[in-house]
Write a protein that holds these residues in place. Structure first.
Motif, PDB file in Angstrom:
ATOM      1  N   LEU A   1      -5.742  16.456   8.341  1.00 40.88           N
ATOM      2  CA  LEU A   1      -4.977  17.691   8.171  1.00 40.88           C
ATOM      3  C   LEU A   1      -3.925  17.572   7.066  1.00 40.88           C
ATOM      4  O   LEU A   1      -3.728  18.500   6.295  1.00 40.88           O
ATOM      5  N   PHE A   2      -3.262  16.424   6.992  1.00 40.53           N
ATOM      6  CA  PHE A   2      -2.133  16.274   6.074  1.00 40.53           C
ATOM      7  C   PHE A   2      -2.438  15.414   4.847  1.00 40.53           C
ATOM      8  O   PHE A   2      -1.555  15.174   4.026  1.00 40.53           O
ATOM      9  N   GLY A   3      -3.678  14.943   4.698  1.00 37.65           N
ATOM     10  CA  GLY A   3      -4.075  14.261   3.475  1.00 37.65           C
ATOM     11  C   GLY A   3      -3.699  12.802   3.374  1.00 37.65           C
ATOM     12  O   GLY A   3      -3.315  12.339   2.302  1.00 37.65           O
ATOM     13  N   TYR A   4      -3.785  12.052   4.468  1.00 38.14           N
ATOM     14  CA  TYR A   4      -3.532  10.619   4.393  1.00 38.14           C
ATOM     15  C   TYR A   4      -4.583   9.871   5.199  1.00 38.14           C
ATOM     16  O   TYR A   4      -5.337  10.452   5.985  1.00 38.14           O
ATOM     17  N   GLY A   5      -4.635   8.582   4.979  1.00 38.60           N
ATOM     18  CA  GLY A   5      -5.565   7.726   5.707  1.00 38.60           C
ATOM     19  C   GLY A   5      -5.064   6.294   5.675  1.00 38.60           C
ATOM     20  O   GLY A   5      -4.003   6.001   5.112  1.00 38.60           O
ATOM     21  N   HIS A   6      -5.835   5.422   6.268  1.00 38.06           N
ATOM     22  CA  HIS A   6      -5.483   4.004   6.341  1.00 38.06           C
ATOM     23  C   HIS A   6      -6.631   3.197   5.737  1.00 38.06           C
ATOM     24  O   HIS A   6      -7.796   3.476   6.021  1.00 38.06           O
ATOM     25  N   PHE A   7      -6.303   2.220   4.904  1.00 36.14           N
ATOM     26  CA  PHE A   7      -7.302   1.323   4.320  1.00 36.14           C
ATOM     27  C   PHE A   7      -7.374   0.046   5.139  1.00 36.14           C
ATOM     28  O   PHE A   7      -6.354  -0.489   5.552  1.00 36.14           O
ATOM     29  N   VAL A   8      -8.581  -0.453   5.322  1.00 38.39           N
ATOM     30  CA  VAL A   8      -8.789  -1.769   5.905  1.00 38.39           C
ATOM     31  C   VAL A   8      -9.673  -2.542   4.934  1.00 38.39           C
ATOM     32  O   VAL A   8     -10.804  -2.133   4.657  1.00 38.39           O
ATOM     33  N   PHE A   9      -9.138  -3.626   4.388  1.00 33.18           N
ATOM     34  CA  PHE A   9      -9.859  -4.435   3.414  1.00 33.18           C
ATOM     35  C   PHE A   9     -10.559  -5.585   4.115  1.00 33.18           C
ATOM     36  O   PHE A   9      -9.969  -6.276   4.944  1.00 33.18           O
ATOM     37  N   GLU A  10     -11.815  -5.773   3.762  1.00 31.44           N
ATOM     38  CA  GLU A  10     -12.567  -6.943   4.211  1.00 31.44           C
ATOM     39  C   GLU A  10     -12.754  -7.826   2.989  1.00 31.44           C
ATOM     40  O   GLU A  10     -13.115  -7.344   1.923  1.00 31.44           O
ATOM     41  N   SER A  11     -12.482  -9.094   3.151  1.00 35.35           N
ATOM     42  CA  SER A  11     -12.620 -10.002   2.010  1.00 35.35           C
ATOM     43  C   SER A  11     -13.376 -11.246   2.431  1.00 35.35           C
ATOM     44  O   SER A  11     -13.684 -11.447   3.598  1.00 35.35           O
ATOM     45  N   ALA A  12     -13.637 -12.098   1.466  1.00 35.34           N
ATOM     46  CA  ALA A  12     -14.343 -13.344   1.725  1.00 35.34           C
ATOM     47  C   ALA A  12     -13.486 -14.278   2.561  1.00 35.34           C
ATOM     48  O   ALA A  12     -14.002 -15.119   3.280  1.00 35.34           O
ATOM     49  N   ALA A  13     -12.178 -14.153   2.484  1.00 35.30           N
ATOM     50  CA  ALA A  13     -11.278 -14.993   3.272  1.00 35.30           C
ATOM     51  C   ALA A  13     -11.217 -14.470   4.705  1.00 35.30           C
ATOM     52  O   ALA A  13     -11.234 -13.273   4.943  1.00 35.30           O
TER      53      ALA A  13
END
Length: 181
Positions: A126-138
Motif C-alpha cells: 500500500l505504501f511502497g516499501y518492502g524488505h530485502f533478504v540477501f542470500e550469499s555464498a557465506a
C-alpha cells in the motif's frame, strides 16, 4: 548549530567508497518513512503527556514531565537511528551503514550475492516499501536483511543490472536476433 547537527547526523557513506578502484554510488537508499511511524506516534504521545502536567497538582507535575521526557528522548533516538541507517548500491558491492554514535558497516561484494528475496507485506504494498533478504555464498554475513526499502522492485532491478553489467552472471542463452533483409 544546524550545520553541526546535520554533520553529526549524516552517515557519510562516501567515506566508505573505494574511490581509487573506481567505485561509485549507484543508489543510496534511506529508510522509508513508515520506519519512523511508531516513533512519531510515541513523540505525539509524549506531547500529550506533557499537556497532562496542567492537570496535576504543582508538587506532582514532575511525574508526567519525567514520563513525557523519557518517551520523547526514546522516540527521538529511534528516529535518529532510522535516519542514520543507509543501504548503498555501488558498481562493486552493496553495503549498509548504521548507528548514531558508533557506526557499523556491513558489506557484500556483488560477486557473493546469489539471490535477493523481496518481501512486501500488505502495508508495504500500500505504501511502497518492502524488505530485502540477501542470500550469499557465506553462511553467516553481516548484510542479510534490509528493512523498509522504498520502491523495492526498482531497487532490486538496479542491483540485478549492476550484477549483469559487471559480467558476474552469464548472459541469456537466447540467440541474437537476425536482421531480415
Amino acid at each position: 548549530m544546524s550545520g553541526v547537527l546535520s554533520r553529526m547526523f549524516d552517515p557519510k557513506v562516501t567515506t566508505h567508497l573505494i574511490a581509487d578502484e573506481g567505485e561509485i554510488i549507484i543508489d543510496e537508499v534511506r529508510r522509508h518513512w513508515m520506519a519512523i511511524l511508531v516513533p512519531m506516534l510515541q513523540l505525539a504521545l509524549a506531547m500529550l503527556i506533557f499537556v497532562t502536567m496542567l492537570f496535576f497538582p504543582s508538587g506532582y507535575a514532575w511525574v508526567p514531565f519525567a514520563a513525557g521526557l523519557g518517551l520523547a528522548l526514546y522516540a527521538g533516538e529511534r528516529i535518529a537511528e532510522e535516519h542514520m541507517d543507509r543501504f548503498v548500491i555501488t558498481n562493486m558491492r552493496v553495503f549498509r551503514v548504521h548507528g548514531i554514535f558508533s557506526q557499523h558497516t556491513a558489506t557484500m561484494p556483488m560477486s557473493r550475492i546469489l539471490d535477493i528475496a523481496v518481501h512486501k507485506p500488505m502495508m508495504g504494498r500500500l505504501f511502497g516499501y518492502g524488505h530485502f533478504v540477501f542470500e550469499s555464498a557465506a553462511q553467516d554475513q553481516g548484510l542479510r536483511e534490509i528493512r523498509y526499502v522504498g520502491r523495492p522492485d526498482e531497487r532490486d532491478l538496479t542491483i540485478q543490472r549492476v550484477i549483469q553489467r559487471s559480467g558476474l552472471r552469464g548472459g541469456s542463452m537466447l540467440p541474437a536476433p537476425r536482421d531480415e533483409d
